[in-house]
Design a protein around this motif. Structure first.
Motif, PDB file in Angstrom:
ATOM      1  N   ILE A  94       0.828  -1.200   0.000  1.00 21.40           N
ATOM      2  CA  ILE A  94       0.000   0.000   0.000  1.00 21.40           C
ATOM      3  C   ILE A  94       0.864   1.251   0.000  1.00 21.40           C
ATOM      4  O   ILE A  94       1.794   1.380   0.789  1.00 21.40           O
ATOM      5  CB  ILE A  94      -0.925   0.020   1.228  1.00 21.40           C
ATOM      6  CG1 ILE A  94      -2.012  -1.040   1.065  1.00 21.40           C
ATOM      7  CG2 ILE A  94      -1.560   1.387   1.419  1.00 21.40           C
ATOM      8  CD1 ILE A  94      -2.867  -1.205   2.277  1.00 21.40           C
ATOM      9  N   SER A  95       0.527   2.165  -0.883  1.00 24.69           N
ATOM     10  CA  SER A  95       1.228   3.450  -0.906  1.00 24.69           C
ATOM     11  C   SER A  95       0.272   4.628  -0.763  1.00 24.69           C
ATOM     12  O   SER A  95       0.690   5.754  -0.586  1.00 24.69           O
ATOM     13  CB  SER A  95       2.023   3.613  -2.208  1.00 24.69           C
ATOM     14  OG  SER A  95       1.154   3.525  -3.326  1.00 24.69           O
ATOM     15  N   GLY A  96      -1.040   4.381  -0.860  1.00 24.38           N
ATOM     16  CA  GLY A  96      -2.024   5.452  -0.752  1.00 24.38           C
ATOM     17  C   GLY A  96      -1.966   6.134   0.598  1.00 24.38           C
ATOM     18  O   GLY A  96      -1.847   5.482   1.637  1.00 24.38           O
ATOM     19  N   ALA A  97      -2.069   7.444   0.609  1.00 24.39           N
ATOM     20  CA  ALA A  97      -1.930   8.223   1.840  1.00 24.39           C
ATOM     21  C   ALA A  97      -3.012   7.893   2.856  1.00 24.39           C
ATOM     22  O   ALA A  97      -2.783   7.940   4.066  1.00 24.39           O
ATOM     23  CB  ALA A  97      -1.960   9.718   1.510  1.00 24.39           C
ATOM     24  N   GLY A  98      -4.210   7.536   2.381  1.00 27.05           N
ATOM     25  CA  GLY A  98      -5.311   7.280   3.295  1.00 27.05           C
ATOM     26  C   GLY A  98      -5.041   6.176   4.279  1.00 27.05           C
ATOM     27  O   GLY A  98      -5.467   6.233   5.428  1.00 27.05           O
ATOM     28  N   PHE A  99      -4.310   5.150   3.856  1.00 26.93           N
ATOM     29  CA  PHE A  99      -4.055   4.018   4.730  1.00 26.93           C
ATOM     30  C   PHE A  99      -2.993   4.320   5.778  1.00 26.93           C
ATOM     31  O   PHE A  99      -2.747   3.513   6.654  1.00 26.93           O
ATOM     32  CB  PHE A  99      -3.661   2.784   3.910  1.00 26.93           C
ATOM     33  CG  PHE A  99      -4.841   2.069   3.342  1.00 26.93           C
ATOM     34  CD1 PHE A  99      -5.527   1.124   4.086  1.00 26.93           C
ATOM     35  CD2 PHE A  99      -5.283   2.344   2.064  1.00 26.93           C
ATOM     36  CE1 PHE A  99      -6.624   0.461   3.565  1.00 26.93           C
ATOM     37  CE2 PHE A  99      -6.381   1.686   1.525  1.00 26.93           C
ATOM     38  CZ  PHE A  99      -7.057   0.741   2.281  1.00 26.93           C
ATOM     39  N   HIS A 100      -2.347   5.463   5.682  1.00 29.72           N
ATOM     40  CA  HIS A 100      -1.397   5.842   6.723  1.00 29.72           C
ATOM     41  C   HIS A 100      -2.110   6.436   7.933  1.00 29.72           C
ATOM     42  O   HIS A 100      -1.493   6.690   8.955  1.00 29.72           O
ATOM     43  CB  HIS A 100      -0.362   6.832   6.163  1.00 29.72           C
ATOM     44  CG  HIS A 100       0.614   6.177   5.244  1.00 29.72           C
ATOM     45  ND1 HIS A 100       1.825   5.685   5.683  1.00 29.72           N
ATOM     46  CD2 HIS A 100       0.544   5.898   3.920  1.00 29.72           C
ATOM     47  CE1 HIS A 100       2.466   5.147   4.655  1.00 29.72           C
ATOM     48  NE2 HIS A 100       1.715   5.257   3.578  1.00 29.72           N
ATOM     49  N   ASP A 101      -3.403   6.624   7.812  1.00 28.46           N
ATOM     50  CA  ASP A 101      -4.228   7.047   8.934  1.00 28.46           C
ATOM     51  C   ASP A 101      -4.920   5.811   9.502  1.00 28.46           C
ATOM     52  O   ASP A 101      -5.618   5.097   8.771  1.00 28.46           O
ATOM     53  CB  ASP A 101      -5.270   8.064   8.466  1.00 28.46           C
ATOM     54  CG  ASP A 101      -6.222   8.448   9.582  1.00 28.46           C
ATOM     55  OD1 ASP A 101      -5.827   9.243  10.443  1.00 28.46           O
ATOM     56  OD2 ASP A 101      -7.361   7.927   9.581  1.00 28.46           O
ATOM     57  N   SER A 102      -4.742   5.534  10.792  1.00 34.71           N
ATOM     58  CA  SER A 102      -5.245   4.292  11.367  1.00 34.71           C
ATOM     59  C   SER A 102      -6.762   4.193  11.280  1.00 34.71           C
ATOM     60  O   SER A 102      -7.311   3.107  11.031  1.00 34.71           O
ATOM     61  CB  SER A 102      -4.788   4.149  12.821  1.00 34.71           C
ATOM     62  OG  SER A 102      -5.329   5.175  13.629  1.00 34.71           O
ATOM     63  N   ARG A 103      -7.466   5.303  11.451  1.00 33.03           N
ATOM     64  CA  ARG A 103      -8.921   5.254  11.390  1.00 33.03           C
ATOM     65  C   ARG A 103      -9.400   4.890   9.983  1.00 33.03           C
ATOM     66  O   ARG A 103     -10.351   4.120   9.817  1.00 33.03           O
ATOM     67  CB  ARG A 103      -9.516   6.588  11.838  1.00 33.03           C
ATOM     68  CG  ARG A 103      -9.338   6.847  13.324  1.00 33.03           C
ATOM     69  CD  ARG A 103      -9.972   8.167  13.751  1.00 33.03           C
ATOM     70  NE  ARG A 103      -9.774   8.400  15.159  1.00 33.03           N
ATOM     71  CZ  ARG A 103     -10.570   7.965  16.121  1.00 33.03           C
ATOM     72  NH1 ARG A 103     -11.622   7.250  15.805  1.00 33.03           N
ATOM     73  NH2 ARG A 103     -10.324   8.224  17.389  1.00 33.03           N
ATOM     74  N   SER A 104      -8.747   5.438   8.963  1.00 33.44           N
ATOM     75  CA  SER A 104      -9.108   5.088   7.591  1.00 33.44           C
ATOM     76  C   SER A 104      -8.813   3.627   7.311  1.00 33.44           C
ATOM     77  O   SER A 104      -9.575   2.942   6.609  1.00 33.44           O
ATOM     78  CB  SER A 104      -8.336   5.972   6.603  1.00 33.44           C
ATOM     79  OG  SER A 104      -8.732   7.316   6.708  1.00 33.44           O
ATOM     80  N   CYS A 105      -7.728   3.140   7.863  1.00 32.31           N
ATOM     81  CA  CYS A 105      -7.351   1.743   7.676  1.00 32.31           C
ATOM     82  C   CYS A 105      -8.407   0.813   8.276  1.00 32.31           C
ATOM     83  O   CYS A 105      -8.832  -0.160   7.660  1.00 32.31           O
ATOM     84  CB  CYS A 105      -5.985   1.499   8.310  1.00 32.31           C
ATOM     85  SG  CYS A 105      -5.217  -0.048   7.826  1.00 32.31           S
TER      86      CYS A 105
END
Length: 212
Positions: free
Chosen positions: A91-102
């Protein structure tokens, strides 16, 4: 219809520095309440027989011999499970670097896989589990579960895992599947093999071809 959810791993992105490569979410489904009760009672009998009175069954905290005995005790019961495996290394998308989004996206993708099999289900989450996971799953289910004419979910509630044998079953199933991906041991599938006849789907995302 009863569904019990649990998760394994974490949503951190510091791979190689403490974060797990995989975040795994599992839902265990009983179509029949009486069968769920029978499985619950069998887990109680196993607890007494094994001298584990008062013990909460958690895959990560049990030796292999005890894990094997647990799955042998429940493998004859009619339940189904679906698992979503997030491979964070792809995964490289920025959204997944936020735990809540993950948490949100992982629970969404798992539920999308399970939704066709659900009707008026009572969903039970671990009250003592990861608060973000519980909150994100509750929010998603309430918002999206009953879109359209078909009501997939009747009720969402929480229960203390140490008091609920079937939440513990979800933990054990999730751990068995997660071990297939997180362990390099030659026998990493030995526990999942005992419950593969209960498997609806195990979805790994992303693959090397669709990583974003």
């Amino acid at each position: 219809m009863l569904v019990f959810f649990d998760e394994s791993g974490d949503t951190g992105m510091k791979l190689g520095a403490g974060s797990s490569r995989y975040f795994v979410v599992t839902g265990v489904l009983f179509l029949d309440r009486d069968e769920a009760l029978r499985c619950d009672q069998a887990i109680d009998r196993f607890r007494q027989k094994s001298g584990a009175s008062g013990r909460e069954f958690k895959f990560a905290k049990m030796p292999d011999a005890f894990r094997l005995q647990f799955f042998q005790a429940v493998q004859s019961f009619e339940f189904l499970y679906s698992t979503f495996v997030l491979d964070k290394s792809l995964i490289s998308g920025a959204g997944f670097h936020d735990s809540r989004s993950c948490y949100k996206d992982s629970t969404r993708l798992l539920f999308e896989n399970m939704a066709p099999h659900l009707r008026d289900a009572i969903v039970v989450l671990d009250r003592c589990g990861n608060r973000d996971f519980v909150n994100q799953l509750k929010k998603y289910l309430k918002t999206h579960a009953n879109a359209g004419e078909r009501r997939a979910v009747k009720k969402v509630k929480t229960d203390d895992s140490h008091k609920n044998n079937l939440v513990q079953l979800a933990d054990m199933v999730c751990g068995a599947v997660a071990r297939c991906y997180s362990s390099s041991a030659g026998n990493r599938r030995q526990f999942r093999r005992l419950i593969e006849h209960n498997e609806l789907e195990v979805r790994i995302w992303p693959t090397a071809t669709d990583a974003t």
